[in-house]
Design a protein around this motif. Structure first.
Motif, PDB file in Angstrom:
ATOM      1  N   GLY A  27      23.503 -30.148 -28.197  1.00 14.88           N
ATOM      2  CA  GLY A  27      23.420 -29.237 -27.061  1.00 14.88           C
ATOM      3  C   GLY A  27      24.198 -29.718 -25.853  1.00 14.88           C
ATOM      4  O   GLY A  27      24.339 -28.988 -24.862  1.00 14.88           O
ATOM      5  N   LEU A  28      24.713 -30.951 -25.898  1.00 14.39           N
ATOM      6  CA  LEU A  28      25.512 -31.479 -24.802  1.00 14.39           C
ATOM      7  C   LEU A  28      26.864 -30.781 -24.740  1.00 14.39           C
ATOM      8  O   LEU A  28      27.432 -30.405 -25.772  1.00 14.39           O
TER       9      LEU A  28
ATOM     10  N   LYS B  18      16.718 -41.884 -24.217  1.00 18.59           N
ATOM     11  CA  LYS B  18      16.456 -41.130 -22.985  1.00 18.59           C
ATOM     12  C   LYS B  18      15.272 -40.187 -23.170  1.00 18.59           C
ATOM     13  O   LYS B  18      14.436 -40.029 -22.268  1.00 18.59           O
ATOM     14  N   GLY B  19      15.198 -39.542 -24.348  1.00 17.54           N
ATOM     15  CA  GLY B  19      14.072 -38.651 -24.607  1.00 17.54           C
ATOM     16  C   GLY B  19      12.756 -39.411 -24.623  1.00 17.54           C
ATOM     17  O   GLY B  19      11.739 -38.930 -24.101  1.00 17.54           O
TER      18      GLY B  19
ATOM     19  N   TRP C  83       9.039 -36.395 -27.228  1.00 22.73           N
ATOM     20  CA  TRP C  83       9.602 -35.173 -27.780  1.00 22.73           C
ATOM     21  C   TRP C  83       8.494 -34.272 -28.317  1.00 22.73           C
ATOM     22  O   TRP C  83       7.556 -34.732 -28.930  1.00 22.73           O
TER      23      TRP C  83
ATOM     24  N   THR D  32      20.601 -40.721 -26.812  1.00 21.57           N
ATOM     25  CA  THR D  32      19.838 -39.476 -26.668  1.00 21.57           C
ATOM     26  C   THR D  32      18.370 -39.704 -27.022  1.00 21.57           C
ATOM     27  O   THR D  32      17.462 -39.229 -26.330  1.00 21.57           O
TER      28      THR D  32
ATOM     29  N   SER E   7      27.888 -27.130 -32.068  1.00 21.51           N
ATOM     30  CA  SER E   7      26.610 -26.435 -31.918  1.00 21.51           C
ATOM     31  C   SER E   7      26.322 -25.485 -33.084  1.00 21.51           C
ATOM     32  O   SER E   7      25.159 -25.162 -33.359  1.00 21.51           O
TER      33      SER E   7
ATOM     34  N   GLN F 295      14.809 -33.171 -33.351  1.00 17.05           N
ATOM     35  CA  GLN F 295      14.771 -32.867 -31.914  1.00 17.05           C
ATOM     36  C   GLN F 295      15.883 -33.594 -31.167  1.00 17.05           C
ATOM     37  O   GLN F 295      16.501 -33.041 -30.255  1.00 17.05           O
ATOM     38  N   ALA F 296      16.166 -34.829 -31.560  1.00 19.12           N
ATOM     39  CA  ALA F 296      17.262 -35.567 -30.945  1.00 19.12           C
ATOM     40  C   ALA F 296      18.613 -34.990 -31.361  1.00 19.12           C
ATOM     41  O   ALA F 296      19.561 -34.954 -30.554  1.00 19.12           O
TER      42      ALA F 296
ATOM     43  N   ASP G 221      19.175 -31.850 -32.032  1.00 19.85           N
ATOM     44  CA  ASP G 221      19.294 -30.627 -31.241  1.00 19.85           C
ATOM     45  C   ASP G 221      19.744 -30.946 -29.815  1.00 19.85           C
ATOM     46  O   ASP G 221      20.601 -30.253 -29.249  1.00 19.85           O
ATOM     47  N   ALA G 222      19.188 -32.022 -29.244  1.00 22.10           N
ATOM     48  CA  ALA G 222      19.565 -32.406 -27.877  1.00 22.10           C
ATOM     49  C   ALA G 222      21.005 -32.897 -27.823  1.00 22.10           C
ATOM     50  O   ALA G 222      21.759 -32.565 -26.892  1.00 22.10           O
TER      51      ALA G 222
END
Length: 248
Positions: free
Chosen positions: A118-119, A69-70, A76, A66, A126, A111-112, A114-115
């Motif tokens: 969120g999947l 990829k970000g 971010w 994750t 979550s 931030q990662a 959260d990403a």
């Protein structure tokens, strides 16, 4: 009306559901959420996030992927920045500053986090995501814990005997915490508790002659520091104990 107060740990979610099941069977109205007051321990929330994201090799791999990829997609946040491709850290009771380091890494990589949570494959996690208010409280807690962490790092970085610098550093730590209490009034109770414990420790340490002797023998400390920072009674006691030590 009856309410049950508990934090956001997963086992408490299960507990509330079980209570609802048992009471419903007795025809007693009860809602697992409607009769619950959630107590937010942000340190505990951070711990739960770390535990969940590190629960398996697959999750740890997904977390790193994750981040990568970000980063590949431009970074971010605003302005965008790249995150380090590193894992989350667990707090360890026997390790100095482990809670600070855990929270520091959670905030760095949130931030990662959260990403990842969120999947779709991690939708059941979550509920662990922090609100904006919880994030701000966690930042305040980090700022508080950073103060003793910095002092501890200074002591552990020394290559020479550190006994002579311990009391001066801890005296300085108390001053720093008093300043921080004014900056973070909502954490005032916790900061005051830390100050009281340090003052208790320092009061006991001043009674141990070895501390005064170590400071007096240090070329940059000597009696001058003790005279400037201790009470007149403690200063005179230190002089007497040092005199007794060197003349025996």
């Amino acid at each position: 009306m009856s309410m049950i107060t508990c934090d956001n740990a997963g086992n408490n979610n299960t507990k509330m559901i079980e209570i609802q099941y048992e009471l419903t069977a007795l025809n007693i109205p009860f809602s697992a959420e409607g009769n619950r007051i959630r107590r937010n321990d942000v340190g505990g929330l951070a711990h739960s996030i770390v535990t969940a994201c590190r629960a398996s090799g697959q999750r740890r791999a997904d977390f790193e992927e994750t981040i990568e990829k970000g980063n590949e997609n431009g970074g971010w946040g605003e302005p965008p920045e790249l995150l380090r491709v590193v894992g989350l850290l667990k707090d360890v009771d026997t390790r100095w500053s482990s809670i600070f380091l855990m929270i520091d890494r959670v905030l760095e990589l949130y931030q990662a986090i959260d990403a990842l949570l969120g999947l779709d494959k991690y939708s059941e996690l979550s509920h662990l995501l922090l609100t904006d208010l919880e994030l701000q409280v966690l930042r305040d807690v980090r700022q508080f814990l950073q103060v003793p962490h910095v002092v501890q790092e200074l002591v552990s970085a020394e290559k020479t005997p550190t006994l002579c610098i311990v009391l001066p550093l801890y005296e300085r730590l108390i001053i720093m915490l008093r300043d921080l209490k004014r900056q973070l009034p909502k954490l005032g109770h916790a900061i005051s508790a830390a100050i009281r414990k340090l003052e208790e420790y320092l009061a006991l340490s001043r009674c141990a002659p070895i501390y005064a002797l170590a400071m007096v023998l240090h070329p940059t400390i000597k009696f001058k520091w003790i005279e400037d920072h201790w009470s007149a009674e403690d200063y005179q006691q230190a002089r007497a104990s040092v005199r007794a030590s060197v003349s025996s």
